[in-house]
Design a protein around this motif. Structure first.
Motif, PDB file in Angstrom:
ATOM      1  N   UNK A  32       0.681  -0.879  -0.016  1.00 51.41           N
ATOM      2  CA  UNK A  32      -0.132  -0.029  -0.381  1.00 51.41           C
ATOM      3  C   UNK A  32       0.790   0.883   0.155  1.00 51.41           C
ATOM      4  N   UNK A  33       0.873   2.611  -0.407  1.00 49.34           N
ATOM      5  CA  UNK A  33       1.562   3.650  -1.285  1.00 49.34           C
ATOM      6  C   UNK A  33       0.714   5.075  -1.176  1.00 49.34           C
ATOM      7  N   UNK A  34       1.311   5.616  -1.061  1.00 51.72           N
ATOM      8  CA  UNK A  34       0.568   6.825  -0.819  1.00 51.72           C
ATOM      9  C   UNK A  34       1.670   8.324  -0.866  1.00 51.72           C
ATOM     10  N   UNK A  35       1.996   8.687  -1.988  1.00 48.46           N
ATOM     11  CA  UNK A  35       2.865   9.174  -2.818  1.00 48.46           C
ATOM     12  C   UNK A  35       2.568  11.186  -2.492  1.00 48.46           C
ATOM     13  N   UNK A  36       3.680  11.694  -1.957  1.00 47.99           N
ATOM     14  CA  UNK A  36       3.306  13.431  -2.185  1.00 47.99           C
ATOM     15  C   UNK A  36       3.901  13.802  -3.103  1.00 47.99           C
TER      16      UNK A  36
ATOM     17  N   UNK B  31      -3.224   0.871  -4.003  1.00 47.80           N
ATOM     18  CA  UNK B  31      -2.073  -0.576  -4.809  1.00 47.80           C
ATOM     19  C   UNK B  31      -1.722   0.386  -5.500  1.00 47.80           C
ATOM     20  N   UNK B  32       0.256   0.355  -5.231  1.00 48.18           N
ATOM     21  CA  UNK B  32       0.886   1.559  -6.111  1.00 48.18           C
ATOM     22  C   UNK B  32       0.588   1.243  -8.014  1.00 48.18           C
ATOM     23  N   UNK B  33      -0.132  -0.148  -8.611  1.00 47.52           N
ATOM     24  CA  UNK B  33       0.250   0.388 -10.102  1.00 47.52           C
ATOM     25  C   UNK B  33      -0.956   1.228 -10.178  1.00 47.52           C
TER      26      UNK B  33
END
Length: 455
Positions: free
Chosen positions: A140-144, A223-225
Motif C-alpha cells: 500500500x503506497x501514498x505519494x506526496x 495499490x502501487x500500480x
C-alpha cells in the motif's frame, strides 16, 4: 467515471458510448514518464483494441536519443521490431480539457508471443507487485508530490522565476503552508481540481511548500500500480492547467537556484492478504520484525537505487545538506532530517516514508524500486541501524553525489537487478549514460563566469 478492476472490454465499450467518446489517446509511459502513443478515432480503437509501436519508444532518454551500440542492443532488437500494445480498461479516463469527447487509456506493452516487455516501466512495477502477491502481501503506497509553478519560459538560457498571482505580484519570500499564497492561484487550482474530479484521480490535500511558487499534492493510499497511473495522469493534468493560465508547472527536482528542491515522498506499508492486518505492526500494536527488515532493505539498497530515484543530472542539485532534502539513509520516527521516516500513526496505519525520491522520478520506476528495496529487506531479514533521534544533516553523506556515481552503483547491485529485471536495468543504465554524455557537451554559465579568465 473510472472503470474498476474487473471491467471487461465490452464494459469499456459501454463506458465509451455513455461518454460519447469520439477519440482515444492511447498512452504508454516511457522511461522518463513521458506519454508516448497514438491518437485513434473511436472506430479504429474499437476495431483493433490496441496498436503497435517500435519497442525502443519506451526505451529512450529525455532528449529522445538512443544508444548507438553496446549492451542496450542485447535487449532491444536492432531490427526495430514492434511491441503489441493492449489497453488496460481499468485506466480509462476522460480528457477533461479536450474540445471533443476524448478518452485516454494507458496500454501495457507485450512482445509478439504475448509476454510483457520487461523494460517498459509499467511492466517493471507489475513484476515487483507480483513478487509481493506471491508472498501473500499487498503493498500500500501514498505519494506526496511536490512541484513548482513558474512564469512562462521559452528561453532555456533564462533562469526560471515565480509566476504572477492574482494580486499582480510574484512571491519573493518563503510561504510554507500559507493559505493566502495558495489562494493567489485559485483560478488555476479550481481547474486542476475540476479536471481531477472528472478523471476521478485519488488526490487529497493541496498545500504550499517552502519554495516560492512550490506546491504539494497528496494522494490517498492505494495499490502501487493504480497510484502510479494516477501520478502519471496528474502530471499531465497540472501541466495542461498551468499552461491554460499563462504559466508552467514543473516537476524538475531543482528548477530554481536558491530554492528547495521538489520531492516525491512515498509512504508505504504491507497488508496481509489473508487477514487484512498491517504487517508492520504486531498484534499488541508494537512495530513488527517485518517493519524493521523493510527499513533495513531500504538502507542497504537505496544508494544503489538512486539512479532510479534521482534520474537526471539536475536531480543531485536537490540532495544537498540543509536544503529540506535527505543526504542519508538513516531512519527515525517523526524525523524529517532522515531519508527514511516513520510518521507517528496508529498501529493499523504504521508506515514508512521514503523521502529520498525526487519529483522528477518516473512514478512506475520509483515505486517499483522502493518496493524492491523493502522486499529484499524482508526476504533477506536485513536489520536496520539504530534509530536516528537527532539531526541527521550533521552526519556524513550516504548517497551518491552524481548521476555517474549512481549508475555505477546500480550496475553493481545484482540483487536489485534480480527483482527489477536484468533487461530493465541494462536498458535504463545505457539510456542514462547517453543522457549524461549529452549534458557533458553543454558549457554552463558558471564555467564561463569562473573559468574564462581565471585558469
Amino acid at each position: 467515471m473510472v472503470v474498476r478492476d474487473n471491467y471487461t472490454f465490452s464494459e469499456l465499450e459501454q463506458w465509451l458510448n455513455k461518454n460519447r467518446v469520439t477519440e482515444i489517446e492511447c498512452l504508454v509511459p516511457d522511461l522518463t514518464g513521458v506519454a508516448r502513443g497514438k491518437i485513434l478515432p473511436r472506430e479504429k480503437f474499437t476495431e483493433d483494441r490496441g496498436m503497435r509501436l517500435p519497442e525502443a519508444v519506451v526505451a529512450m532518454g529525455v532528449t529522445g536519443e538512443f544508444p548507438e551500440e553496446g549492451p542496450y542492443y542485447d535487449v532491444i532488437n536492432p531490427t526495430d521490431r514492434d511491441m503489441h500494445l493492449r489497453p488496460d480498461p481499468t485506466t480509462v479516463r476522460i480528457v477533461p480539457w479536450a474540445t471533443d469527447p476524448t478518452a485516454q487509456v494507458i496500454h501495457d506493452c507485450f512482445d509478439r508471443d504475448g509476454t510483457l516487455v520487461p523494460f517498459a516501466p509499467r511492466s517493471v512495477l507489475r513484476r515487483v507487485c507480483d513478487l509481493y502477491a506471491a508472498e501473500g502481501w499487498d503493498p500500500v503506497v501514498a505519494p506526496e508530490l511536490e512541484f513548482y509553478l513558474v512564469d512562462r519560459n521559452t528561453d532555456p538560457d533564462v533562469p526560471l522565476k515565480a509566476p504572477i498571482g492574482r494580486s499582480g505580484r510574484a512571491e519573493t519570500s518563503r510561504q510554507a503552508y500559507s493559505i493566502d499564497a495558495v489562494n493567489e492561484f485559485d483560478p488555476l487550482f479550481e481547474d486542476v481540481y475540476a479536471y481531477c474530479e472528472k478523471m476521478e484521480l485519488n488526490v487529497d490535500t493541496l498545500i504550499h511548500e517552502v519554495g516560492a511558487g512550490q506546491m504539494e499534492i497528496n494522494f490517498f493510499h492505494a495499490h502501487p500500480l493504480g497510484l502510479a497511473d494516477e501520478v502519471f495522469f496528474f502530471k499531465r493534468t497540472v501541466r495542461e492547467a498551468a499552461m491554460r493560465h499563462g504559466m508552467f508547472a514543473t516537476f524538475m527536482a531543482k528548477p530554481i537556484a536558491g530554492e528547495p528542491g521538489s520531492a516525491m515522498h512515498i509512504h508505504q506499508s504491507l497488508v496481509s492478504q489473508a487477514t487484512g492486518r498491517n504487517l508492520f505492526s504486531n498484534e499488541d500494536g508494537s512495530p513488527s520484525q517485518e517493519f524493521f527488515w523493510y527499513i533495513g532493505g531500504l538502507q542497504k539498497y537505496i544508494p544503489a537505487a538512486m539512479a532510479l530515484f534521482a534520474p537526471y543530472v539536475n536531480s543531485y542539485r536537490r540532495l544537498v545538506r540543509s536544503n529540506a532534502a535527505p543526504i542519508n539513509i538513516q531512519w527515525g520516527t517523526d524525523n524529517r532530517t532522515v531519508g527514511i521516516r516513520s510518521p507517528v500513526a496508529q498501529p493499523n496505519a504504521r508506515r514508512i516514508e521514503n523521502r529520498v525520491i525526487g519529483a522528477d522520478a518516473n512514478p512506475y520506476v520509483a515505486l517499483a524500486a522502493t518496493l524492491a528495496c523493502g522486499y529484499l529487506g524482508i526476504k533477506n531479514r536485513l536489520e536496520p541501524t539504530p534509530e536516528c533521534k537527532g539531526d541527521a544533516y550533521l552526519g556524513e553523506f550516504q548517497l551518491p553525489r552524481s548521476l555517474g556515481e549512481a549508475l555505477q552503483l546500480l550496475r553493481a547491485e545484482h540483487d536489485l537487478a534480480a527483482v527489477l529485471g536484468e533487461a530493465f536495468v541494462t536498458v535504463y543504465t545505457e539510456v542514462k549514460e547517453i543522457e549524461h554524455a549529452e549534458f557533458m557537451k553543454v558549457i554552463s554559465p558558471w564555467e564561463r563566469e569562473h573559468l574564462l579568465l581565471h585558469v
